[in-house]
Design an enzyme around this catalytic site. Structure first.
Site, PDB file in Angstrom:
ATOM      1  N   ASP A 147      -0.734  -0.612  -4.676  1.00 33.50           N
ATOM      2  CA  ASP A 147      -2.006  -0.158  -5.238  1.00 33.50           C
ATOM      3  C   ASP A 147      -1.938   1.283  -5.751  1.00 33.50           C
ATOM      4  O   ASP A 147      -2.739   1.697  -6.582  1.00 33.50           O
ATOM      5  CB  ASP A 147      -3.154  -0.334  -4.239  1.00 33.50           C
ATOM      6  CG  ASP A 147      -2.911   0.347  -2.899  1.00 33.50           C
ATOM      7  OD1 ASP A 147      -1.856   0.993  -2.726  1.00 33.50           O
ATOM      8  OD2 ASP A 147      -3.781   0.231  -2.017  1.00 33.50           O
ATOM      9  N   HIS A 148      -0.986   2.061  -5.259  1.00 41.89           N
ATOM     10  CA  HIS A 148      -0.715   3.410  -5.772  1.00 41.89           C
ATOM     11  C   HIS A 148       0.573   3.890  -5.139  1.00 41.89           C
ATOM     12  O   HIS A 148       1.237   3.144  -4.398  1.00 41.89           O
ATOM     13  CB  HIS A 148      -1.867   4.379  -5.482  1.00 41.89           C
ATOM     14  CG  HIS A 148      -2.214   4.495  -4.038  1.00 41.89           C
ATOM     15  ND1 HIS A 148      -1.500   5.284  -3.157  1.00 41.89           N
ATOM     16  CD2 HIS A 148      -3.168   3.894  -3.291  1.00 41.89           C
ATOM     17  CE1 HIS A 148      -2.023   5.178  -1.949  1.00 41.89           C
ATOM     18  NE2 HIS A 148      -3.035   4.334  -1.993  1.00 41.89           N
ATOM     19  N   CYS A 205      -6.381   4.137  -2.980  1.00 42.51           N
ATOM     20  CA  CYS A 205      -6.516   2.686  -3.045  1.00 42.51           C
ATOM     21  C   CYS A 205      -7.791   2.174  -3.709  1.00 42.51           C
ATOM     22  O   CYS A 205      -7.725   1.383  -4.654  1.00 42.51           O
ATOM     23  CB  CYS A 205      -6.374   2.089  -1.654  1.00 42.51           C
ATOM     24  SG  CYS A 205      -7.491   2.750  -0.420  1.00 42.51           S
ATOM     25  N   GLU A 264       0.839  -1.196   0.000  1.00 44.43           N
ATOM     26  CA  GLU A 264       0.000   0.000   0.000  1.00 44.43           C
ATOM     27  C   GLU A 264       0.876   1.248   0.000  1.00 44.43           C
ATOM     28  O   GLU A 264       1.956   1.271   0.600  1.00 44.43           O
ATOM     29  CB  GLU A 264      -0.904   0.029   1.235  1.00 44.43           C
ATOM     30  CG  GLU A 264      -1.981  -1.031   1.224  1.00 44.43           C
ATOM     31  CD  GLU A 264      -3.038  -0.751   2.278  1.00 44.43           C
ATOM     32  OE1 GLU A 264      -4.216  -0.608   1.899  1.00 44.43           O
ATOM     33  OE2 GLU A 264      -2.698  -0.678   3.466  1.00 44.43           O
ATOM     34  N   ASP A 265       0.414   2.282  -0.683  1.00 42.18           N
ATOM     35  CA  ASP A 265       0.986   3.625  -0.548  1.00 42.18           C
ATOM     36  C   ASP A 265       2.506   3.613  -0.718  1.00 42.18           C
ATOM     37  O   ASP A 265       3.241   4.211   0.065  1.00 42.18           O
ATOM     38  CB  ASP A 265       0.642   4.210   0.824  1.00 42.18           C
ATOM     39  CG  ASP A 265      -0.857   4.310   1.076  1.00 42.18           C
ATOM     40  OD1 ASP A 265      -1.609   3.526   0.491  1.00 42.18           O
ATOM     41  OD2 ASP A 265      -1.271   5.150   1.874  1.00 42.18           O
TER      42      ASP A 265
END
Length: 540
Positions: free
Chosen positions: A236-237, A59, A20-21
């Protein structure tokens, strides 16, 4: 090395580890401060992609595109947070579960129909409730080790959440391992001790995530599965810093992507090919030998159906309380953004985001009039209608070239590419969220999937009548299941109890002599799950 490789005769397994992130702050991407030995080793065993991008800087819209192969802006999953209520914005049409077109499925259904055991441990966050037909297992117990047949090919997803932006907020007294003084801050982040400490926490959390990756790879080795498993690691990003997360600048959408495919990808390979995270699902289907549905808007970047990209695309829409609309396109060098609301400031009111210590520092220094140069970028009260950046010369995207006559030709090309994409996929950002919800949830009520029924086929039954309660049949017999809700998927089980395993119905069941107690229910994405139907069939 060519991407156009044929899959091995034995169908490969797939292991996804989605962070994540996270921007590419790994050692294998050249970050000297990173402590990511397992990720670096994996990259040395496979291929590292340098130009991989998410479709959104946040997300849930991004994950909805990944799991369906369809852009969030094409199917109404583009607004961040649809299934939540928001006390700060009671005017919003939330909560609702997004309703994509009826033919849109999670791509895992195609894998399950092809015989794959699909598990997710455990995050989904798709903007819609995950249909029960998407996964064989969904939850903190999900693991390839739980498949009933050890020879069954699998697709297993693990979602370490430790790198989420909230990991940079003050929550515990863990001593920092990363030295804040050695960090490089983006030029638009003020250089203060508090900002440095926040980024140092992110590096510490990346090390924890790397350990989780190492544990999963060790389990794969212990099970003797590494040689026939395609491992993919991605985020996811991009990173959860101001002007990163929630934005289609590179720091918000550029992500790490590492793929290990023993015997098929050369060890230590590096690819500069453009890849979008929407391409992940089509790629898995291609490698598994499953036809890619034509409604998919992503494309395979590996396998027999791999094609090269000229552009990747991204979008920004509502985040929590605040509406916005930004669209972006990027090629191998240039980034173009169109601000549909240029009258708005960059920093709209998003309370959750304002918990970030970096943003609190930015607001403090802005109040005191102490921000300088690029640090002022996010404090502008309005935006240019267009932004154009040369990411090679200006990797932090601070020098807007949109009004530079020397870049007029590039500007026009990128503008045209963005418009062509919006027309091709059908950008529902043109429609207000209220109108969209009214269309898909009439009277703001969630539609319900119809109850399935059973149609037996044997010597005396030619499929003219349904037998929803069951029947006596003669062998050989087939059992068809049916639901009239457009786009519904059917799941069934022959087990009792709440912990029964639900199988995806994809073809008539072949019933040998015996007694079968069958339970079935249906779901369409965004709809309420149907009631369950049970029937008993005795085959003699």
């Amino acid at each position: 090395m060519s991407n156009h490789t044929d899959p091995p005769a034995r169908r490969p397994n797939f292991l996804w580890i989605s962070l994540e992130d996270t921007s590419p702050r790994f050692g294998c991407y050249g970050d000297a401060l990173a402590r990511t030995p397992h990720l670096d080793r994996l990259a040395g065993q496979g291929r590292r992609y340098t130009h991989a991008f998410s479709t959104a800087g946040v997300c849930a819209p991004s994950r909805s595109a990944i799991i369906t192969g369809v852009y969030q802006t094409s199917m109404g999953t583009h607004h961040m947070r649809t299934t939540h209520t928001n006390p700060n914005a009671p005017e919003l049409p939330t909560p609702y579960s997004a309703v994509p077109p009826h033919y849109v499925k999670t791509f895992t259904e195609y894998l399950r129909a092809a015989g794959y055991f699909c598990t997710n441990n455990q995050k989904t966050d798709y903007q819609f409730t995950p249909p029960f037909t998407a996964w064989d297992e969904l939850g903190d117990h999900g693991h390839w080790r739980n498949r009933p047949d050890p020879d069954q090919p699998f697709f297993a997803v693990f979602n370490p959440t430790v790198t989420h932006e909230s990991g940079m907020w003050p929550k515990d007294d863990r001593p920092l391992v990363t030295d804040p003084a050695k960090l490089e801050l983006p030029p638009y982040i003020p250089d203060t001790p508090r900002c440095r400490e926040a980024l140092a926490k992110h590096y510490d959390n990346l090390e924890i995530a790397d350990g989780i990756v190492g544990d999963l790879l060790k389990e794969l080795e212990e099970d003797g599965l590494a040689d026939n498993t395609v491992v993919m690691i991605w985020s996811d990003h991009g990173e959860g810093l101001p002007r990163g997360k929630r934005w289609p600048y590179d720091r918000g959408i550029r992500v790490p992507l590492i793929v290990r495919w023993p015997g098929m990808l050369e060890a230590g390979d590096v690819s500069e090919d453009l890849v979008s995270m929407i391409d992940l699902g089509p790629t898995l289907l291609s490698l598994a030998g499953v036809d890619i549905p034509l409604h998919f808007q992503g494309q395979a970047f590996l396998g027999p159906e791999a094609t090269a990209r000229e552009y990747v695309y991204a979008a920004r829409d509502r985040h929590d309380e605040a509406y916005d609309m930004v669209r972006a396109v990027r090629d191998g060098r240039y980034k173009y953004l169109r601000n549909f609301c240029p009258e708005k400031p960059y920093l709209l009111w998003i309370p959750y985001r304002n918990r970030h210590p970096m943003l609190q520092e930015m607001w403090r220094l802005h109040r005191e009039g102490k921000l300088e140069g690029p640090e002022k970028l996010m404090m502008q009260s309005k935006r240019p209608p267009e932004e154009l950046y040369d990411t090679q010369a200006d990797p932090w995207e601070v020098d807007n070239l949109a009004k530079d006559p020397q870049n007029a030709e590039t500007l026009e090309r990128m503008r045209a590419a963005l418009q062509a994409w919006r027309e091709e996929v059908g950008d529902v950002g043109e429609v207000s969220e209220d109108e969209m919800v009214d269309l898909r949830w009439p009277n703001r009520q969630q539609p319900r999937t119809g109850v399935p029924t059973f149609i037996p086929l044997d010597e005396d039954h030619i499929g003219m009548e349904a037998h929803p309660e069951g029947h006596s049949l003669s062998a050989p017999a087939l059992l068809q299941m049916h639901c009239a809700t457009q786009g519904a998927s059917i799941g069934y089980t022959m087990e009792e109890g709440a912990d029964a395993r639900w199988r995806l119905y994809s073809e008539p069941l072949r019933l040998e002599p015996g007694t079968y107690h069958i339970r079935a229910k249906t779901i369409r994405i965004g709809y309420e799950e149907s009631d369950e139907r049970s029937a008993t069939f005795v085959v003699g």
